[in-house]
Design an enzyme around this catalytic site. Structure first.
Site, PDB file in Angstrom:
ATOM      1  N   GLU A 338       0.654  -1.192   0.130  1.00  0.00           N
ATOM      2  CA  GLU A 338       0.405  -0.444   0.304  1.00  0.00           C
ATOM      3  C   GLU A 338       0.538   1.456  -0.051  1.00  0.00           C
ATOM      4  O   GLU A 338      -0.382   2.216   0.317  1.00  0.00           O
ATOM      5  CB  GLU A 338      -0.744   0.438   1.478  1.00  0.00           C
ATOM      6  CG  GLU A 338      -2.111  -1.111   0.961  1.00  0.00           C
ATOM      7  CD  GLU A 338      -3.014  -1.519   2.123  1.00  0.00           C
ATOM      8  OE1 GLU A 338      -2.549  -0.811   3.112  1.00  0.00           O
ATOM      9  OE2 GLU A 338      -3.609  -2.306   2.161  1.00  0.00           O
ATOM     10  N   ASP A 362      -1.357  -4.922   9.207  1.00  0.00           N
ATOM     11  CA  ASP A 362      -1.817  -4.546  10.371  1.00  0.00           C
ATOM     12  C   ASP A 362      -1.929  -4.749  11.576  1.00  0.00           C
ATOM     13  O   ASP A 362      -1.739  -6.493  11.559  1.00  0.00           O
ATOM     14  CB  ASP A 362      -3.929  -4.616  10.013  1.00  0.00           C
ATOM     15  CG  ASP A 362      -4.106  -4.141   8.308  1.00  0.00           C
ATOM     16  OD1 ASP A 362      -3.520  -3.709   7.828  1.00  0.00           O
ATOM     17  OD2 ASP A 362      -5.152  -4.763   7.207  1.00  0.00           O
TER      18      ASP A 362
END
Length: 591
Positions: A338, A362
């Site tokens: 990302e 995450d």
């Protein structure tokens, strides 16, 4: 062969000729040689070669000798210095004045000659001139003829050298963005001022369509591609997982999945070439493409403009972050999913300090013991009894994080590339399933790595955040991966995305507010992502952050193990506050 920065050793001496200097020459130079041997025998560069030290041609007693030493160090590619002495020397005449080199001074603790007095004097000079230096002073007095390095001194010398080499290795490199901002994630809003002023890194950017151009025009090593596909057919495709996440109408055909495998293998080769170049492309006539972007780290945007249309970057990200591929065992690259550049920097810190491939996750969920009992009917036990944090992401987690490598004690671990074996490689690959991507999220398809990290590995979770008005801050949490009851794992894992790699993490708790319980660690984390490195490297991270003038806002390292420049002591007795004040006063190295 790759060139790496070196560490310069500066033996300083009392300049009084006629008996004083002559009596100290051998002792001082022997200390310098001992420090060089300590570093070269304990620390390695990214390719596994020993960190090289350069010793001044002579002892340094007066300013002309300091200048000659600095000149030699510039020629030799030195990136940091350690000054050593057993006696009194002339502080401002013999000190290292280079504005960018991290500096340490070891003053020998002996009674015959006042090495400690010089240490205190020169550290005062460094503070007065705004050139912070690390002070190293042994706990116990040594005899004059003792040239051994005490354990406490050795620990500080190596900690300094590890962090200083990280600083030097970053300077002059690039961070390469594939694409731009991903789904509004602030970490992927790349701040060039931060990279330039704090790290000495420039920012490069290519549109993701450059990958497609190189595919269509055949700008990649076709022989390597054939080799890579054969390797993938042997080690990855046999571990392709069942396409259970996609509804029947969204599942790709066998032919489409085979095409995806070919696509993502080419994509991996091309992304690596864009980062570091490839001399094979020069042989093929692609002079510009052969150069690369001199990238020490990179980030791939992916979502949404790429992944809505093309196979996702999960395979490329996972494999590039791993210590091996079809070409064999090699140094792991640093590639942030990302394009979260802030997390990419944390990954880079972890990689440079540990030599290991890095996890990108995450910081997904805190599971309290009560919540686990409610949804599974079972209780967490052992190291997990106080709750667990679920680390999971589709992309750039190194396959080394399977924990299928083992140390000499037979315990699961992650290894730097120079310790990896072919058995380790095959075990990591065998433990990894490649599931077809969830096409509700990744419409273009692709494959995501899936594994469950072995428990019992010491790890450090870290994150760099940018705060308006304050600047960069670093947070870290040392802890462990943990094994949990397989039935508990099955239930919890199915509540998120079971096609992605999972690591169950528990931090080491202490009396600091952010570490009073596992929930507090999760609640105090500054962003959605974290970088996770093998080993308890918090002490090294804190030392590195001080060199870069980045304050540490959250950590669970004991205060007596923190090693920062001596002048930090002048900014107050509370270590956290003094760190903020010192970093603010000195500012970034390269501004």
């Amino acid at each position: 062969m790759k060139k790496y920065p070196k560490i310069g050793i500066r033996p300083t001496i009392d300049g009084r000729q006629g008996g004083v200097r002559e009596s100290l020459e051998d002792k001082t130079m022997n200390l310098a040689k001992a420090v060089a041997e300590l570093i070269s025998s304990n620390l390695k560069n990214g390719d596994g070669s020993p960190v090289e030290c350069v010793i001044a041609d002579s002892t340094i007693g007066r300013v002309a000798e300091s200048a000659a030493c600095a000149e030699k160090f510039e020629r030799e590619g030195v990136g940091a210095t350690i000054t050593v002495t057993s006696c009194w020397c002339y502080g401002s005449e013999t000190m290292d004045m280079h504005p960018h080199w991290p500096k340490a001074v070891w003053g020998f603790n002996g009674t015959e000659r006042p090495g400690a007095v010089y240490l205190a004097a020169v550290l005062a000079g460094h503070a007065q001139k705004g050139l912070p230096a690390f002070g190293i002073y042994g706990h116990d007095v040594q005899d004059l003829d003792d040239n051994t390095i005490p354990a406490d001194v050795a620990e500080k010398l190596l900690r300094f050298a590890r962090a200083a080499m990280a600083v030097a290795n970053m300077r002059g490199k690039s961070y390469l963005s594939f694409g731009s901002v991903c789904m509004g994630i602030a970490g992927s809003i790349v701040d060039p001022d931060f990279f330039q002023e704090y790290l000495g890194i420039r920012n490069e950017s290519v549109d993701e369509t450059e990958i497609l151009r190189r595919m269509e025009e055949g700008i990649y090593d076709h022989e390597e591609y054939a080799k890579a596909m054969a390797w993938t057919e042997k080690y990855c495709k046999p571990n392709e997982g069942e396409d259970f996440k996609n509804r029947p109408e969204k599942r790709k055909t066998r032919e489409e999945k085979d095409a995806d495998w070919e696509f993502i293998v080419k994509m991996t080769i091309i992304m690596r070439d864009l980062m570091v170049g490839n001399p094979k492309l020069l042989e093929m006539g692609f002079k510009e493409e052969a150069i690369g972007h001199n990238a020490i780290a990179a980030g791939f945007q992916g979502q949404r403009q790429w992944t809505d249309w093309k196979p996702n970057g999960d395979f490329s990200e996972a494999l590039l972050n791993t210590t091996f591929d079809w070409n064999g065992i090699r140094e792991a690259y640093v590639l942030a999913t990302e394009n979260d550049a802030c997390n990419g920097v944390a990954m880079l810190f972890g990689h440079l300090l540990s030599g290991c491939g890095q996890m990108f996750s995450d910081i997904r969920t805190y599971w309290s013991p009560e919540a686990v009992k409610r949804v599974t009917g079972k209780e967490l036990t052992g190291m997990a009894k106080n709750g667990i944090i679920h680390l999971i992401n589709s992309g750039a987690t190194t396959l080394d994080a399977t924990g299928e490598s083992h140390n000499e004690a037979g315990e699961p671990c992650m290894k730097p590339n120079w310790e990896m074996t072919e058995a380790d490689v095959e075990a990591c690959l065998k433990a990894t399933t490649w599931y077809p991507a969830d096409r509700d999220y990744f419409r273009g398809g692709g494959f995501s790595s899936n594994f469950l990290s072995k428990g019992g590995m010491p790890v450090t979770m870290m994150r760099l955040n940018l705060v308006k008005g304050l600047g960069p801050v670093l947070q870290l949490a040392e802890g462990w991966t943990v094994d949990i009851d397989p039935e508990i794992h099955q239930v919890l894992n199915m509540r998120t995305d079971p096609t992605w790699p999972t690591t169950w993490f528990v931090p080491r708790l202490c009396d600091k507010p952010a570490f009073r319980d596992v929930y507090s660690v999760m609640n105090n984390w500054g962003a959605n992502h974290g970088a996770i490195s093998y080993g308890h490297i918090g002490q090294d991270l804190i030392t590195l952050a001080s060199m870069l003038r980045i304050p540490v806002c959250m950590h669970n390292v004991e205060d007596d193990k923190i090693f920062r420049p001596a002048s930090w002591n002048a900014f107050g007795m509370d270590k956290e506050g003094s760190d903020y004040r010192a970093c603010s006063t000195y500012g970034p190295i390269y501004k």
